[in-house]
Design an enzyme around this catalytic site. Structure first.
Site, mmCIF file in Angstrom:
data_model
loop_
_atom_site.group_PDB
_atom_site.id
_atom_site.type_symbol
_atom_site.label_atom_id
_atom_site.label_comp_id
_atom_site.label_asym_id
_atom_site.label_seq_id
_atom_site.Cartn_x
_atom_site.Cartn_y
_atom_site.Cartn_z
ATOM 1 N N GLU A 161 0.787 -1.235 0.000
ATOM 2 C CA GLU A 161 0.000 0.000 0.000
ATOM 3 C C GLU A 161 0.822 1.290 0.000
ATOM 4 O O GLU A 161 0.266 2.372 0.249
ATOM 5 C CB GLU A 161 -0.957 0.033 1.210
ATOM 6 C CG GLU A 161 -1.890 -1.155 1.298
ATOM 7 C CD GLU A 161 -2.748 -1.319 0.069
ATOM 8 O OE1 GLU A 161 -3.419 -0.357 -0.323
ATOM 9 O OE2 GLU A 161 -2.727 -2.409 -0.509
ATOM 10 N N HIS A 163 -6.025 2.650 15.652
ATOM 11 C CA HIS A 163 -6.221 3.390 14.413
ATOM 12 C C HIS A 163 -7.348 4.392 14.596
ATOM 13 O O HIS A 163 -8.205 4.241 15.467
ATOM 14 C CB HIS A 163 -6.535 2.442 13.248
ATOM 15 C CG HIS A 163 -7.718 1.546 13.498
ATOM 16 N ND1 HIS A 163 -7.670 0.446 14.332
ATOM 17 C CD2 HIS A 163 -8.992 1.583 13.019
ATOM 18 C CE1 HIS A 163 -8.847 -0.155 14.360
ATOM 19 N NE2 HIS A 163 -9.674 0.525 13.578
ATOM 20 N N HIS A 204 -12.997 3.513 17.364
ATOM 21 C CA HIS A 204 -13.982 2.505 17.739
ATOM 22 C C HIS A 204 -13.577 1.756 19.014
ATOM 23 O O HIS A 204 -12.399 1.469 19.228
ATOM 24 C CB HIS A 204 -14.126 1.455 16.630
ATOM 25 C CG HIS A 204 -14.995 1.890 15.504
ATOM 26 N ND1 HIS A 204 -14.887 1.384 14.235
ATOM 27 C CD2 HIS A 204 -16.007 2.809 15.447
ATOM 28 C CE1 HIS A 204 -15.789 1.943 13.443
ATOM 29 N NE2 HIS A 204 -16.465 2.818 14.155
ATOM 30 N N TYR A 205 -14.579 1.452 19.825
ATOM 31 C CA TYR A 205 -14.382 0.521 20.928
ATOM 32 C C TYR A 205 -15.701 -0.238 21.130
ATOM 33 O O TYR A 205 -16.723 0.399 21.376
ATOM 34 C CB TYR A 205 -14.005 1.231 22.232
ATOM 35 C CG TYR A 205 -13.523 0.239 23.272
ATOM 36 C CD1 TYR A 205 -12.215 -0.237 23.233
ATOM 37 C CD2 TYR A 205 -14.380 -0.254 24.255
ATOM 38 C CE1 TYR A 205 -11.771 -1.171 24.167
ATOM 39 C CE2 TYR A 205 -13.938 -1.186 25.180
ATOM 40 C CZ TYR A 205 -12.633 -1.634 25.126
ATOM 41 O OH TYR A 205 -12.199 -2.564 26.035
ATOM 42 N N GLN A 206 -15.665 -1.569 20.975
ATOM 43 C CA GLN A 206 -14.533 -2.366 20.550
ATOM 44 C C GLN A 206 -14.194 -2.108 19.063
ATOM 45 O O GLN A 206 -15.090 -1.910 18.264
ATOM 46 C CB GLN A 206 -14.868 -3.856 20.703
ATOM 47 C CG GLN A 206 -15.106 -4.300 22.115
ATOM 48 C CD GLN A 206 -13.787 -4.442 22.888
ATOM 49 O OE1 GLN A 206 -12.717 -4.644 22.324
ATOM 50 N NE2 GLN A 206 -13.862 -4.259 24.199
ATOM 51 N N PRO A 207 -12.887 -2.167 18.736
ATOM 52 C CA PRO A 207 -12.484 -1.980 17.340
ATOM 53 C C PRO A 207 -12.615 -3.287 16.558
ATOM 54 O O PRO A 207 -12.743 -4.360 17.144
ATOM 55 C CB PRO A 207 -11.015 -1.562 17.468
ATOM 56 C CG PRO A 207 -10.544 -2.296 18.698
ATOM 57 C CD PRO A 207 -11.727 -2.277 19.648
ATOM 58 N N SER A 208 -12.551 -3.183 15.244
ATOM 59 C CA SER A 208 -12.629 -4.385 14.411
ATOM 60 C C SER A 208 -11.302 -5.132 14.385
ATOM 61 O O SER A 208 -11.260 -6.322 14.083
ATOM 62 C CB SER A 208 -13.054 -4.017 12.985
ATOM 63 O OG SER A 208 -12.170 -3.053 12.443
ATOM 64 N N HIS A 256 -5.188 -3.002 16.654
ATOM 65 C CA HIS A 256 -4.013 -2.162 16.434
ATOM 66 C C HIS A 256 -4.577 -0.759 16.356
ATOM 67 O O HIS A 256 -5.436 -0.491 15.504
ATOM 68 C CB HIS A 256 -3.280 -2.537 15.146
ATOM 69 C CG HIS A 256 -2.068 -1.687 14.903
ATOM 70 N ND1 HIS A 256 -0.789 -2.155 15.105
ATOM 71 C CD2 HIS A 256 -1.943 -0.380 14.514
ATOM 72 C CE1 HIS A 256 0.072 -1.184 14.842
ATOM 73 N NE2 HIS A 256 -0.612 -0.095 14.491
ATOM 74 N N ASP A 284 -9.146 4.442 3.417
ATOM 75 C CA ASP A 284 -9.712 3.237 4.000
ATOM 76 C C ASP A 284 -10.240 2.344 2.889
ATOM 77 O O ASP A 284 -10.667 2.818 1.838
ATOM 78 C CB ASP A 284 -10.858 3.608 4.954
ATOM 79 C CG ASP A 284 -11.353 2.409 5.742
ATOM 80 O OD1 ASP A 284 -12.218 1.682 5.210
ATOM 81 O OD2 ASP A 284 -10.894 2.201 6.876
#
Length: 311
Positions: A155, A243, A234-238, A241, A171
């Protein structure tokens, strides 16, 4: 065609003279156009175009030899994730975006399976006893695609900003084309920050720099001014790590990822850390966080097994 007559066929529609775009909705893939259908410029017409939903009964023949999808173009690929754009025929706009996860684990299958949601009240104790061990047990392979980007393996041509602390790039959910649905992601280099729970007052310079550079990037590249961005965590994140999501403030499609209890605005996170004590555990280690978890989420099973109850 008379002034009062509605169009009856494609020949009538080809009379449409475009004036301007009235509205576009990336969430439901629609666009509303203003123009005229008659020779009289005073008689205006509005045409709204919306992409239709896919029919589940067509699933078996989407990729068959004589199936619906006639051609694809590889958009990007990193580790187990690959993205294509697909066309149903020649001379068309991109009909669908195709996301591929391969090899897909049981966790992936659970994630993409339709499920019900319940609200969970995560106390600091519940985090320490259940959630933190759950996050720590995740194999490194789950975020290998992030490592590939951070280490310069993949990337790199898409990077919009990069320094020793973080990098910014589009994204995977963005089509790289429609500014009204602009969606960027910021990946930090610090591997010790797995989620919102790990943030402390010492991370304020990092978070403020992310905020400033994201605004600078979209201003220079797309001309978006102050107040045009919605930045959140986000919480919970996907994935575990740390971001930051950066989206156009007018992107309603982003609301799917901005549910109450899931999205925490970066400005609010910074503000909480600014008024926090610099000694001992920080506010995000001390506070109770309430959020939703899907019935297919293994974390919910762990919480319930531990005796944790939904909110």
């Amino acid at each position: 065609m008379s002034h009062s007559a509605a169009p009856k066929d494609l020949a009538d529609l080809r009379r449409f003279r475009f004036e301007r775009v009235l509205n576009e909705d990336p969430l439901i893939h629609s666009i509303a156009l203003l123009g005229t259908l008659s020779e009289d410029p005073e008689v205006q017409a509005i045409i709204r175009i919306e992409k239709t939903a896919l029919d589940a009964s067509d699933a078996p023949r989407l990729f068959a030899e004589d199936g619906l999808i006639q051609s694809v173009k590889l958009e990007q690929s990193t580790d187990i994730y690959t993205w294509f754009f697909g066309w149903f025929g020649e001379g068309r706009e991109r009909d669908v975006k195709i996301n591929v996860v391969c090899p897909a684990t049981e966790t992936h299958i659970r994630k993409y399976t339709k499920q019900t949601y319940v609200m969970v009240r995560e106390t600091p104790e519940l985090y320490r006893n259940v959630v933190k061990p759950y996050v720590a047990a995740f194999p490194a392979s789950r975020t290998q695609w992030v490592e590939n980007i951070l280490q310069g393996i993949s990337e790199q041509s898409k990077l919009l900003y990069s320094d020793s602390d973080f990098l910014i790039l589009p994204d995977m959910k963005w089509d790289l084309k429609t500014v009204s649905s602009l969606y960027l992601v910021v990946l930090v280099q610090d591997r010790t920050i797995r989620s919102l729970r790990d943030l402390k007052k010492s991370h304020l310079p990092l978070l403020k720099s992310i905020h400033a550079q994201a605004e600078k990037v979209v201003s220079q590249k797309w001309g978006l001014g102050p107040g045009s961005l919605r930045m959140y965590v986000h919480y919970q994140p996907s994935y575990y790590h740390f971001h930051v999501h950066v989206v156009n403030a007018n992107y309603e499609g982003g609301m799917l990822g901005m549910a109450v209890g899931q999205a925490h605005l970066l400005d609010d996170v910074i503000s909480l850390l600014e008024i926090d004590s610099s000694e001992g555990d920080g506010v995000f280690q001390r506070m109770t966080l309430t959020y939703s978890l899907g019935s297919q989420n293994k974390l919910l099973e762990n919480i319930q097994a531990h005796g944790g109850l939904p909110a």
